[in-house]
Write an enzyme that holds these catalytic residues in place. Structure first.
Site, short mmCIF file in Angstrom:
data_model
loop_
_atom_site.label_atom_id
_atom_site.label_comp_id
_atom_site.label_asym_id
_atom_site.label_seq_id
_atom_site.Cartn_x
_atom_site.Cartn_y
_atom_site.Cartn_z
N GLU A 1 -8.20 -5.05 5.23
CA GLU A 1 -7.96 -4.84 3.74
C GLU A 1 -6.79 -5.72 3.18
OE1 GLU A 1 -8.56 -0.46 5.15
OE2 GLU A 1 -9.31 -0.35 3.25
N ASN B 1 0.79 -1.01 0.01
CA ASN B 1 0.05 0.06 0.02
C ASN B 1 0.87 1.28 0.31
OD1 ASN B 1 -2.03 1.97 0.46
ND2 ASN B 1 -2.82 1.22 2.11
N ARG C 1 -11.62 15.71 6.66
CA ARG C 1 -12.56 15.98 5.54
C ARG C 1 -13.99 16.49 6.14
NH1 ARG C 1 -10.98 10.89 3.15
NH2 ARG C 1 -8.71 11.04 2.45
N ARG D 1 -2.71 -2.20 -3.57
CA ARG D 1 -3.87 -1.13 -3.31
C ARG D 1 -3.53 0.13 -4.29
NH1 ARG D 1 -5.16 3.02 1.07
NH2 ARG D 1 -7.16 3.59 0.46
N HIS E 1 -12.59 2.97 -0.35
CA HIS E 1 -12.75 2.08 0.82
C HIS E 1 -13.16 0.57 0.29
CE1 HIS E 1 -12.85 5.31 3.90
NE2 HIS E 1 -11.27 5.02 3.66
#
Ligand code: ADP
Length: 404
Positions: A390, A10, A247, A97, A186
């Protein structure tokens, strides 16, 4: 012996996270990260989970790591020291990823020159993420050119969102020209957690409708009908939807015109304001939910309001997605906040008994790394906590592809 190890990478702009898994038994062999790549003093944390190094636990090193290629060489050396070298014939593939797959990539894809060029062409849609993902693939290829490199896209699970939910109600030609639509992110987490929820309930995934709330530093919700994603809260970029650590999530787009016309802010300044200085951080000065909870507990007004705004947005999405799904079997919390903050789960579900939601307060208070049901026995809808994974999901998808 067939090769069954998968290295999952990742790559962020200044970091490289990795895990080595053995898909013969889904076990984790090692993992870690290199951070502050190219920033003078980089830091490596490596954790061998098997072999002679495992007893020693985590190893930490600091030093200069100039770029991602150097970072992967450092990781390779650490793995080799544990007898898990990347030259091993047991390594079957590297899984990467990749944040944005656009409309082009809806499943894991073996990377060749053409695929790499296409991932590169998506950089305008994910300028902060895809460049680092491309670098990670190039570097891994240079290290083991013979191995399949497989890209697993964060957007892929959301490719099934129907057209009417994926489209923004803007001029169709403009949308087409600039590839403007809801992509969602996601995806590996929503995919893994929705399936794990069905398993937890002991029901086939095809029969289960679930609302997944992935609440990490970034946060997103999805509505999954029988294993198929039908709606998700992030959009063209990860900015839309829930209140997040830094965010804003949803806001009137006219806020942007206002900041530009009246505030004189540039596009880049507004981008940074909404992505990096908003959400919990913007509202109260802390983006870590632990800190927000601590301060709110002491009566801090800004922290209390930020917490209330966070929870209010969650409730709106639970309500909206209940309407989208018609019948909801489970609402599942995951990621750092969702797995750990019982206060967030309690507040998000509070007052939603008309939607069939009610918690068992004792079950909700339990801290555990196991998937678990935390709803009251009488509740029509199960509320669950499922730790996301993940890396395991990426490794499983990669292994399935290279062994098919
Ligand atoms: P990322 O999006 O970076 O992968 P994670 O899923 O690891 O994030 O979630 C990180 C966030 O989880 C932290 O910013 C923090 O707000 C939250 N978190 C972690 N542990 C706890 C806890 N015990 N209580 C409340 N929040 C927590």
């Amino acid at each position: 012996m067939t090769a069954s190890r998968i290295l999952v990478l990742n790559s962020g702009s200044s970091s490289l996270k990795y895990q080595l898994l053995d898909m013969a038994d889904s076990s984790r062999l090692a993992g870690g990260l290199v951070e502050r790549i190219g920033e003078g003093t980089s830091r490596l944390v490596h954790e061998p989970l098997t072999g002679p190094g495992a007893a020693g636990g985590k190893r930490e090193r600091t030093g200069a790591v100039a770029d991602h290629e150097a970072a992967l060489r450092v990781v390779a050396a650490e793995l080799a020291a544990d007898g898990l070298g990347l030259d091993s014939p047991e390594l079957a593939a590297v899984g990467h990823r990749v944040v944005h797959g656009g409309t082009r990539f809806t499943r894991p894809t073996v990377v060749d020159d053409e695929v790499l060029a296409e991932i590169r062409s998506l950089i305008p849609l994910a300028p902060l993420h895809n460049p680092a993902n491309v670098t990670g693939i190039e570097v891994a290829r240079s290290l083991r050119a013979d191995l399949p490199q497989v890209a697993v896209f964060d957007t892929a699970f959301h490719a099934t969102v129907p057209e009417y939910a994926a489209r923004y109600a803007i001029d169709a030609e403009t949308a087409q020209k600039y590839s403007i639509r809801r992509y969602g992110f996601h995806g590996t987490s929503h995919s893994y957690v929705s399936r794990a929820t069905a398993a937890l309930l002991g029901r086939p995934v095809e029969d289960v409708n679930v609302i997944v709330l992935h609440l990490g530093n970034g946060a997103s919700a999805s509505a999954v009908r029988g294993g198929v994603c039908v709606e998700t809260s992030m959009g063209l970029t990860p900015l839309e939807g829930l209140v997040m650590g830094t965010r804003s999530g949803d806001l009137d787009p006219a806020v942007i015109f206002h900041l530009s016309r009246v505030g004189g802010l540039s596009v880049d300044e507004i981008d940074s304001l909404l992505n990096k200085k908003s959400g919990l951080l913007g509202m109260c000065g802390d983006n870590d939910m632990r800190e927000v909870l601590r301060r709110a507990g002491e009566g801090d007004e800004a922290a209390s309001t930020a917490f209330a705004a966070y929870v209010h947005r969650l409730k709106k999405y639970i309500g909206a997605y209940s309407a989208v799904l018609g019948r909801v079997d489970a609402v599942t919390f995951t990621a750092g906040v969702g797995e750990n903050a019982h206060q967030v789960r309690e507040a998000a579900v509070d007052g939603l008994s008309e939607l069939g939601l009610a918690l068992d307060p004792e079950a909700n208070a339990v801290r555990s790394a196991q998937p678990r049901v935390i709803s009251a026995a009488h509740a029509r809808v199960a509320v669950a906590v499922v730790p996301t994974d993940e890396e395991l999901e990426i490794a499983a998808q990669v292994y399935a592809l290279v062994t098919q």
